[in-house]
Write a protein that holds these residues in place. Sequence first.
Motif, PDB file in Angstrom:
ATOM      1  N   LEU A 173       3.032   5.169 -31.564  1.00  0.00           N
ATOM      2  CA  LEU A 173       1.771   4.530 -31.934  1.00  0.00           C
ATOM      3  C   LEU A 173       1.730   3.087 -31.482  1.00  0.00           C
ATOM      4  CD1 LEU A 173       1.283   5.956 -35.545  1.00  0.00           C
ATOM      5  CD2 LEU A 173      -0.208   6.362 -33.586  1.00  0.00           C
ATOM      6  N   ASN A 174       2.851   2.395 -31.602  1.00  0.00           N
ATOM      7  CA  ASN A 174       2.876   0.989 -31.196  1.00  0.00           C
ATOM      8  C   ASN A 174       2.716   0.853 -29.690  1.00  0.00           C
ATOM      9  OD1 ASN A 174       3.200  -1.764 -32.149  1.00  0.00           O
ATOM     10  ND2 ASN A 174       5.125  -1.779 -31.024  1.00  0.00           N
ATOM     11  N   LEU A 175       3.317   1.759 -28.930  1.00  0.00           N
ATOM     12  CA  LEU A 175       3.210   1.677 -27.471  1.00  0.00           C
ATOM     13  C   LEU A 175       1.819   2.050 -26.980  1.00  0.00           C
ATOM     14  CD1 LEU A 175       6.637   3.213 -26.351  1.00  0.00           C
ATOM     15  CD2 LEU A 175       5.948   0.810 -26.267  1.00  0.00           C
ATOM     16  N   VAL A 176       1.203   3.039 -27.627  1.00  0.00           N
ATOM     17  CA  VAL A 176      -0.092   3.531 -27.155  1.00  0.00           C
ATOM     18  C   VAL A 176      -1.231   2.630 -27.605  1.00  0.00           C
ATOM     19  CG1 VAL A 176      -1.724   5.446 -27.278  1.00  0.00           C
ATOM     20  CG2 VAL A 176       0.720   5.907 -26.993  1.00  0.00           C
ATOM     21  N   PHE A 177      -1.212   2.250 -28.880  1.00  0.00           N
ATOM     22  CA  PHE A 177      -2.363   1.550 -29.445  1.00  0.00           C
ATOM     23  C   PHE A 177      -2.181   0.041 -29.580  1.00  0.00           C
ATOM     24  CE2 PHE A 177      -2.665   5.881 -31.156  1.00  0.00           C
ATOM     25  CZ  PHE A 177      -3.944   6.203 -30.743  1.00  0.00           C
ATOM     26  N   ASN A 178      -0.983  -0.446 -29.319  1.00  0.00           N
ATOM     27  CA  ASN A 178      -0.725  -1.846 -29.627  1.00  0.00           C
ATOM     28  C   ASN A 178      -0.205  -2.598 -28.405  1.00  0.00           C
ATOM     29  OD1 ASN A 178      -0.842  -3.955 -31.400  1.00  0.00           O
ATOM     30  ND2 ASN A 178       1.165  -3.589 -32.306  1.00  0.00           N
ATOM     31  N   ARG A 179      -0.766  -2.312 -27.252  1.00  0.00           N
ATOM     32  CA  ARG A 179      -0.336  -3.007 -26.044  1.00  0.00           C
ATOM     33  C   ARG A 179      -0.804  -4.463 -26.028  1.00  0.00           C
ATOM     34  NH1 ARG A 179      -1.437   1.615 -21.350  1.00  0.00           N
ATOM     35  NH2 ARG A 179      -0.035   3.189 -22.234  1.00  0.00           N
ATOM     36  N   GLU A 180      -1.967  -4.713 -26.626  1.00  0.00           N
ATOM     37  CA  GLU A 180      -2.494  -6.069 -26.714  1.00  0.00           C
ATOM     38  C   GLU A 180      -2.275  -6.593 -28.127  1.00  0.00           C
ATOM     39  OE1 GLU A 180      -6.487  -6.429 -25.434  1.00  0.00           O
ATOM     40  OE2 GLU A 180      -6.240  -5.086 -23.728  1.00  0.00           O
ATOM     41  N   GLN A 181      -1.239  -7.410 -28.297  1.00  0.00           N
ATOM     42  CA  GLN A 181      -0.926  -7.926 -29.611  1.00  0.00           C
ATOM     43  C   GLN A 181      -1.629  -9.258 -29.846  1.00  0.00           C
ATOM     44  OE1 GLN A 181       3.303  -7.950 -30.252  1.00  0.00           O
ATOM     45  NE2 GLN A 181       3.436  -5.727 -30.293  1.00  0.00           N
ATOM     46  N   ARG A 182      -1.476  -9.774 -31.052  1.00  0.00           N
ATOM     47  CA  ARG A 182      -2.167 -10.990 -31.434  1.00  0.00           C
ATOM     48  C   ARG A 182      -1.769 -12.144 -30.531  1.00  0.00           C
ATOM     49  NH1 ARG A 182      -3.682 -10.845 -37.395  1.00  0.00           N
ATOM     50  NH2 ARG A 182      -3.971 -13.065 -37.071  1.00  0.00           N
ATOM     51  N   GLU A 183      -2.735 -13.015 -30.275  1.00  0.00           N
ATOM     52  CA  GLU A 183      -2.508 -14.157 -29.395  1.00  0.00           C
ATOM     53  C   GLU A 183      -2.431 -15.472 -30.168  1.00  0.00           C
ATOM     54  OE1 GLU A 183      -5.817 -13.973 -26.768  1.00  0.00           O
ATOM     55  OE2 GLU A 183      -5.068 -12.214 -25.659  1.00  0.00           O
ATOM     56  N   ASP A 184      -2.476 -15.394 -31.511  1.00  0.00           N
ATOM     57  CA  ASP A 184      -2.471 -16.612 -32.316  1.00  0.00           C
ATOM     58  C   ASP A 184      -1.105 -16.925 -32.907  1.00  0.00           C
ATOM     59  OD1 ASP A 184      -2.356 -14.490 -33.992  1.00  0.00           O
ATOM     60  OD2 ASP A 184      -4.028 -15.076 -35.276  1.00  0.00           O
ATOM     61  N   GLY A 185      -0.059 -16.305 -32.333  1.00  0.00           N
ATOM     62  CA  GLY A 185       1.291 -16.593 -32.794  1.00  0.00           C
ATOM     63  C   GLY A 185       1.726 -15.806 -34.014  1.00  0.00           C
ATOM     64  N   GLY A 186       0.998 -14.787 -34.383  1.00  0.00           N
ATOM     65  CA  GLY A 186       1.365 -13.967 -35.529  1.00  0.00           C
ATOM     66  C   GLY A 186       0.354 -14.076 -36.652  1.00  0.00           C
ATOM     67  N   MET A 187       0.618 -13.339 -37.724  1.00  0.00           N
ATOM     68  CA  MET A 187      -0.309 -13.299 -38.844  1.00  0.00           C
ATOM     69  C   MET A 187      -0.207 -14.563 -39.684  1.00  0.00           C
ATOM     70  SD  MET A 187      -0.567 -10.391 -41.823  1.00  0.00           S
ATOM     71  CE  MET A 187      -0.558  -9.083 -40.579  1.00  0.00           C
ATOM     72  N   PRO A 188      -1.318 -15.256 -39.913  1.00  0.00           N
ATOM     73  CA  PRO A 188      -1.285 -16.461 -40.751  1.00  0.00           C
ATOM     74  C   PRO A 188      -0.910 -16.118 -42.189  1.00  0.00           C
ATOM     75  CG  PRO A 188      -3.306 -16.353 -39.459  1.00  0.00           C
ATOM     76  CD  PRO A 188      -2.639 -15.025 -39.325  1.00  0.00           C
ATOM     77  N   PRO A 189      -0.410 -17.098 -42.946  1.00  0.00           N
ATOM     78  CA  PRO A 189       0.008 -16.808 -44.335  1.00  0.00           C
ATOM     79  C   PRO A 189      -1.120 -16.267 -45.206  1.00  0.00           C
ATOM     80  CG  PRO A 189       0.880 -18.921 -43.607  1.00  0.00           C
ATOM     81  CD  PRO A 189      -0.050 -18.460 -42.536  1.00  0.00           C
ATOM     82  N   TYR A 190      -2.352 -16.750 -45.044  1.00  0.00           N
ATOM     83  CA  TYR A 190      -3.435 -16.281 -45.906  1.00  0.00           C
ATOM     84  C   TYR A 190      -3.791 -14.828 -45.588  1.00  0.00           C
ATOM     85  CZ  TYR A 190      -6.549 -17.276 -41.907  1.00  0.00           C
ATOM     86  OH  TYR A 190      -7.144 -17.292 -40.678  1.00  0.00           O
ATOM     87  N   GLU A 191      -3.702 -14.427 -44.329  1.00  0.00           N
ATOM     88  CA  GLU A 191      -3.936 -13.014 -43.997  1.00  0.00           C
ATOM     89  C   GLU A 191      -2.829 -12.141 -44.571  1.00  0.00           C
ATOM     90  OE1 GLU A 191      -4.640 -12.058 -39.953  1.00  0.00           O
ATOM     91  OE2 GLU A 191      -6.175 -13.590 -39.648  1.00  0.00           O
ATOM     92  N   ARG A 192      -1.597 -12.614 -44.435  1.00  0.00           N
ATOM     93  CA  ARG A 192      -0.468 -11.839 -44.945  1.00  0.00           C
ATOM     94  C   ARG A 192      -0.569 -11.670 -46.467  1.00  0.00           C
ATOM     95  NH1 ARG A 192       4.242 -10.928 -42.437  1.00  0.00           N
ATOM     96  NH2 ARG A 192       3.763 -12.565 -40.913  1.00  0.00           N
ATOM     97  N   ALA A 193      -0.923 -12.752 -47.152  1.00  0.00           N
ATOM     98  CA  ALA A 193      -1.039 -12.679 -48.611  1.00  0.00           C
ATOM     99  C   ALA A 193      -2.157 -11.726 -49.030  1.00  0.00           C
ATOM    100  CB  ALA A 193      -1.284 -14.074 -49.183  1.00  0.00           C
ATOM    101  N   TYR A 194      -3.284 -11.798 -48.328  1.00  0.00           N
ATOM    102  CA  TYR A 194      -4.420 -10.922 -48.662  1.00  0.00           C
ATOM    103  C   TYR A 194      -4.058  -9.462 -48.408  1.00  0.00           C
ATOM    104  CZ  TYR A 194      -9.382  -9.668 -49.097  1.00  0.00           C
ATOM    105  OH  TYR A 194     -10.576  -9.128 -49.507  1.00  0.00           O
ATOM    106  N   LEU A 195      -3.395  -9.198 -47.285  1.00  0.00           N
ATOM    107  CA  LEU A 195      -3.001  -7.822 -46.964  1.00  0.00           C
ATOM    108  C   LEU A 195      -1.964  -7.305 -47.959  1.00  0.00           C
ATOM    109  CD1 LEU A 195      -3.442  -5.557 -44.870  1.00  0.00           C
ATOM    110  CD2 LEU A 195      -1.528  -6.495 -43.569  1.00  0.00           C
ATOM    111  N   ASN A 196      -0.997  -8.149 -48.323  1.00  0.00           N
ATOM    112  CA  ASN A 196       0.016  -7.725 -49.294  1.00  0.00           C
ATOM    113  C   ASN A 196      -0.603  -7.439 -50.656  1.00  0.00           C
ATOM    114  OD1 ASN A 196       2.060  -7.941 -47.408  1.00  0.00           O
ATOM    115  ND2 ASN A 196       2.644 -10.021 -48.000  1.00  0.00           N
ATOM    116  N   ASP A 197      -1.548  -8.276 -51.086  1.00  0.00           N
ATOM    117  CA  ASP A 197      -2.217  -8.023 -52.362  1.00  0.00           C
ATOM    118  C   ASP A 197      -3.000  -6.711 -52.323  1.00  0.00           C
ATOM    119  OD1 ASP A 197      -1.226 -10.331 -53.447  1.00  0.00           O
ATOM    120  OD2 ASP A 197      -3.036 -11.527 -53.099  1.00  0.00           O
TER     121      ASP A 197
END
Length: 341
Positions: free
Chosen positions: A100-124
Motif C-alpha cells: 500500500l505504501n509503494l502503490v499509494f504513497n509515492r508522493e509524500q508530504r513536502e512540509d517536513g512531516g506531520m506538524p504537532p497539532y495535526e498529530r495531536a488531532y489525529l491521535n485524539d
Amino acid sequence: MASFVLRRPFALTSALKQLPKATSPAARTFHSSPVKQQLFNQRSSTPVATTITNSRPTFQKTFRRYDSSLQGIPNPAASGTLGQRFLYGAAMVGGSVVALNLVFNREQREDGGMPPYERAYLNDTFLHTGLGLGIIGVAASALHRSGWSYRLMSANPWVVLGGGLVVSLGTMYGTFSTHPDNYLQKYALWAGFNVAQAAVLSPLLFLQPALLARAGLYTVAMMGSIAFVGATAKQEKYLYLGGPLLAGVALVAVSGFAPLVLPATAARTLMWSERIWLYGGLAVFGGFTLYDTQKILHHARMAQRGLARKDVVNESISLELDFLNIFIRMVQILGMQQRRK
C-alpha cells in the motif's frame, strides 16, 4: 452527510440478515450473502422458547457458502503450527503495508512531516475511535450474556431493522449537531450511538470467539496500514475520493437489495451481487478509511487557522463506521473459509 446515511445501515443490519421468525408469506432477504439466507421464514406454530433455543445454530448456519465449487481450496493460514500461522499472518500484514505504501504513497508530504497539532488531532481521533469500539464490544458482550441476542433474533425483523436504524441515525446526527463545548450532551449521544451498534451487532457473539478475534485483528491491520498511508501521503492527495466513494457505496447498497427485485432463478446475477456487496464493500470502506484519515488532517489544519472547530468525537464516528463495515465483511469471509474446510 449522504455518505453516513449509506454507510450506517449496512454496518448495522448485516448481522441480522437471517432471523429465526418472520411474517408469512416467505420473502427473500436484503442480500444473498453468507449472513442472509432467509430474512422471512414461514411462521410456525412452535413456541417462542423453541425458536429461541434454535437461534444459535440457525445463526451459525448463515455462514454457509452457496458456491460449492470453492470447496476444497486449501487455506494456508489454517494449516501448520501456531508459530507458522503467526508468521503467515505477520507476513500478510507487513506485505500489505509495504504494498500500500509503494502503490499509494509515492508522493509524500513536502512540509517536513506531520506538524504537532495535526498529530495531536489525529491521535485524539484514534483514541475516541478505540474508546467507541471498546464501548460497542463491552456493551454487546453484556447484552449477549443477558439473553438480548435471543430476544432480538426472535423479534419481528422489520421492527429490529427499522428501530435500529432510527436509534442509530438519531443518536449519530444528534452527536454531529451538538457543539463540542457541550460535553455532557455530546458524549451522552455518542455513547448512545455506540450502544445502539452493540444492541444490533450482539448476535455476532454466537460465532466462535477465535473467528471474531481474527476478523478484528485483520480489520485493525487493514485500517492501520491504510491510515498510515493517508497520514504520510501528500496533503489532500486523496480528498478527491469523496465523490467516487459515495458512488461506490451506493452501488454496494443497491447490490444488497438485489434479491428483493431479482427472481430466484437469476442465480448468476445474485452471485455477482453477493460478491459486489462483500468484496466491493471491503474495497469501498478501505477507501473511506484513506479518505477519512486525510479529511481529519484537513480539519486539523482548518481548526489551527480558526476556520473550523475541533471535534474529534464527530471525526471518530466516521472511522467507527469504516471499522464496523470492514469487520462484518471480514467475519463473513472467515466464516466462508471455515465452511470450506
